[in-house]
Design a protein around this motif. Structure first.
Motif, PDB file in Angstrom:
ATOM      1  N   MET A  38       0.836  -1.196   0.000  1.00  0.00           N
ATOM      2  CA  MET A  38       0.000   0.000   0.000  1.00  0.00           C
ATOM      3  C   MET A  38       0.875   1.251   0.000  1.00  0.00           C
ATOM      4  SD  MET A  38      -2.896   1.129   2.813  1.00  0.00           S
ATOM      5  CE  MET A  38      -1.723   2.036   3.835  1.00  0.00           C
ATOM      6  N   LEU A  39       0.362   2.307  -0.625  1.00  0.00           N
ATOM      7  CA  LEU A  39       0.939   3.645  -0.519  1.00  0.00           C
ATOM      8  C   LEU A  39      -0.185   4.638  -0.317  1.00  0.00           C
ATOM      9  CD1 LEU A  39       3.085   5.905  -0.774  1.00  0.00           C
ATOM     10  CD2 LEU A  39       2.807   5.750  -3.266  1.00  0.00           C
ATOM     11  N   ASP A  40      -0.102   5.406   0.768  1.00  0.00           N
ATOM     12  CA  ASP A  40      -1.026   6.508   1.042  1.00  0.00           C
ATOM     13  C   ASP A  40      -0.256   7.814   1.042  1.00  0.00           C
ATOM     14  OD1 ASP A  40      -3.250   4.895   1.364  1.00  0.00           O
ATOM     15  OD2 ASP A  40      -3.244   4.970   3.557  1.00  0.00           O
ATOM     16  N   GLU A  41      -0.874   8.859   0.484  1.00  0.00           N
ATOM     17  CA  GLU A  41      -0.371  10.223   0.651  1.00  0.00           C
ATOM     18  C   GLU A  41      -1.381  10.983   1.497  1.00  0.00           C
ATOM     19  OE1 GLU A  41       0.792  14.379  -1.689  1.00  0.00           O
ATOM     20  OE2 GLU A  41       0.202  12.627  -2.883  1.00  0.00           O
ATOM     21  N   PHE A  42      -0.923  11.622   2.562  1.00  0.00           N
ATOM     22  CA  PHE A  42      -1.796  12.472   3.357  1.00  0.00           C
ATOM     23  C   PHE A  42      -1.252  13.891   3.308  1.00  0.00           C
ATOM     24  CE2 PHE A  42       1.250  10.347   6.137  1.00  0.00           C
ATOM     25  CZ  PHE A  42       1.814  11.381   6.855  1.00  0.00           C
ATOM     26  N   GLY A  43      -2.143  14.863   3.266  1.00  0.00           N
ATOM     27  CA  GLY A  43      -1.668  16.232   3.217  1.00  0.00           C
ATOM     28  C   GLY A  43      -2.803  17.227   3.169  1.00  0.00           C
ATOM     29  N   SER A  44      -2.770  18.177   4.092  1.00  0.00           N
ATOM     30  CA  SER A  44      -3.802  19.207   4.124  1.00  0.00           C
ATOM     31  C   SER A  44      -3.334  20.363   4.989  1.00  0.00           C
ATOM     32  CB  SER A  44      -5.118  18.647   4.675  1.00  0.00           C
ATOM     33  OG  SER A  44      -6.100  19.667   4.746  1.00  0.00           O
ATOM     34  N   GLN A  45      -3.790  21.554   4.621  1.00  0.00           N
ATOM     35  CA  GLN A  45      -3.578  22.751   5.427  1.00  0.00           C
ATOM     36  C   GLN A  45      -4.670  22.881   6.482  1.00  0.00           C
ATOM     37  OE1 GLN A  45      -0.895  24.895   4.829  1.00  0.00           O
ATOM     38  NE2 GLN A  45      -1.444  26.111   6.627  1.00  0.00           N
ATOM     39  N   GLU A  46      -5.775  22.144   6.268  1.00  0.00           N
ATOM     40  CA  GLU A  46      -6.930  22.240   7.164  1.00  0.00           C
ATOM     41  C   GLU A  46      -6.825  21.208   8.280  1.00  0.00           C
ATOM     42  OE1 GLU A  46      -9.239  24.546   6.957  1.00  0.00           O
ATOM     43  OE2 GLU A  46      -8.246  25.400   5.195  1.00  0.00           O
ATOM     44  N   ALA A  47      -6.770  21.690   9.521  1.00  0.00           N
ATOM     45  CA  ALA A  47      -6.612  20.779  10.664  1.00  0.00           C
ATOM     46  C   ALA A  47      -7.746  19.769  10.755  1.00  0.00           C
ATOM     47  CB  ALA A  47      -6.518  21.576  11.963  1.00  0.00           C
ATOM     48  N   SER A  48      -8.942  20.166  10.321  1.00  0.00           N
ATOM     49  CA  SER A  48     -10.084  19.257  10.399  1.00  0.00           C
ATOM     50  C   SER A  48      -9.891  18.007   9.543  1.00  0.00           C
ATOM     51  CB  SER A  48     -11.367  19.979   9.980  1.00  0.00           C
ATOM     52  OG  SER A  48     -11.258  20.465   8.652  1.00  0.00           O
ATOM     53  N   ASP A  49      -8.980  18.071   8.564  1.00  0.00           N
ATOM     54  CA  ASP A  49      -8.721  16.919   7.700  1.00  0.00           C
ATOM     55  C   ASP A  49      -7.819  15.885   8.353  1.00  0.00           C
ATOM     56  OD1 ASP A  49     -10.265  18.044   5.710  1.00  0.00           O
ATOM     57  OD2 ASP A  49      -8.564  18.849   4.574  1.00  0.00           O
ATOM     58  N   TYR A  50      -7.081  16.287   9.400  1.00  0.00           N
ATOM     59  CA  TYR A  50      -6.128  15.347   9.987  1.00  0.00           C
ATOM     60  C   TYR A  50      -6.160  15.266  11.513  1.00  0.00           C
ATOM     61  CZ  TYR A  50      -3.251  19.626  10.640  1.00  0.00           C
ATOM     62  OH  TYR A  50      -2.782  20.869  10.992  1.00  0.00           O
ATOM     63  N   ILE A  51      -6.886  16.163  12.179  1.00  0.00           N
ATOM     64  CA  ILE A  51      -6.765  16.295  13.625  1.00  0.00           C
ATOM     65  C   ILE A  51      -7.206  15.038  14.385  1.00  0.00           C
ATOM     66  CG2 ILE A  51      -9.052  17.244  14.129  1.00  0.00           C
ATOM     67  CD1 ILE A  51      -5.653  18.518  15.484  1.00  0.00           C
ATOM     68  N   GLY A  52      -8.114  14.238  13.787  1.00  0.00           N
ATOM     69  CA  GLY A  52      -8.563  13.013  14.464  1.00  0.00           C
ATOM     70  C   GLY A  52      -7.488  11.956  14.569  1.00  0.00           C
TER      71      GLY A  52
END
Length: 280
Positions: A38-52
């Motif tokens: 598997m390969l995942d890319e994660f990335g966002s300027q918005e905290a709501s996209d990653y804060i959990g």
């Protein structure tokens, strides 16, 4: 030159406690990517996209490689280990017989960006004790070739007469994991051993691979023989991940975070987890 075999576009997904990401590959027909899973890319300027983040969850039978481009992520596991990844850092975790861990943001604003790769373990090593290593970004080997740079996380290969050697090595799968920053107008030829699975993932800008244009957030799987050539015809630097490795050619049985060789071994992983003896 190696030729394109398959083009895959990263697709939006959600994992953990609602973290938004791109699933580049993973799922059906995993043999195509052997030894990778598997390969995942994660990335966002918005905290709501990653804060959990990714609250406690189990793994067995494979390795995870987390490469942080930007941001702060904390790892905790049931063995009592705690680690913090910052900009440019890498964590290489061998789940082996079992680990229960969490990956949680240690920031409440700003950009978080990176990648997670799942690398299979050979059958003989699937029940090895779990362990991990955090590596600061400044310790990763960097190679300047022309105006281009290779950040070598793992594996070795020759490029323009230079033996590029990464920080990590694995004896069975022999993975190559490089972050290539290809300067405008430059070309690299990479001598990956024949019969290795080779994949390229463009994450900033477009790159030419054997005259095929690889667009951002797309992955190209290549043929099994020949030199890997990447070329930047544009006016700006492009960035691309190189993933290559020696296939295990073993049966793959997967159920979520458990990757073994048989359905019976998957059932045992589930039983161990439910009975509270996971990883023991």
């Amino acid at each position: 030159m190696r030729k394109p075999v398959e083009m895959i576009r990263g697709r939006p997904a959600s994992d953990g406690a609602g973290v938004k990401l791109l699933r580049v590959f993973g799922g059906p027909q995993p043999e195509r990517f052997d030894p990778f899973l598997m390969l995942d890319e994660f990335g966002s300027q918005e905290a709501s996209d990653y804060i959990g983040g990714f609250p406690p969850h189990p793994h067995r039978g494979f390795e995870t490689i987390t490469y942080m481009l930007r941001g702060k992520m904390e790892h905790r596991d049931h063995l009592g280990n705690v680690g913090l990844l910052n900009d440019g850092d890498v964590q290489w975790m061998t789940a082996g017989r079992g680990i229960i861990h969490s990956e949680m943001p240690r920031q409440t604003e700003g950009m978080m960006r990176g990648f997670q790769v799942w690398l299979n373990l050979p059958a003989e090593n699937k029940m090895t004790p779990a362990h991990y290593e955090d590596v600061p970004g400044e310790k990763l080997p960097r190679f300047q070739i022309g105006n281009s740079e290779i950040v070598a996380l793992a594996g070795s290969a020759e490029v323009a007469g230079v033996n590029v050697k990464g920080y990590f090595e694995r004896p069975k799968t022999l993975p190559i994991y490089w972050d290539i920053h290809l300067a405008a107008g430059e070309k690299l030829q990479i001598a990956v051993p024949d019969q290795y699975v080779v994949m390229l993932y463009a994450y900033e800008g477009s790159v030419k691979v054997a005259e095929t244009t690889l667009q951002p957030q797309h992955l190209l799987r290549l043929s099994l023989d020949g030199v890997v050539e990447v070329k930047n015809d544009g006016a700006d630097e492009v960035r691309v991940l190189l993933l290559a490795g020696k296939p295990l050619r073993e049966p793959i049985a997967q159920y979520g975070p458990f990757v073994m060789n048989t359905p019976a071994e998957i059932e045992q992983a589930i039983v161990d987890y439910r009975n509270g003896v996971f990883g023991q």
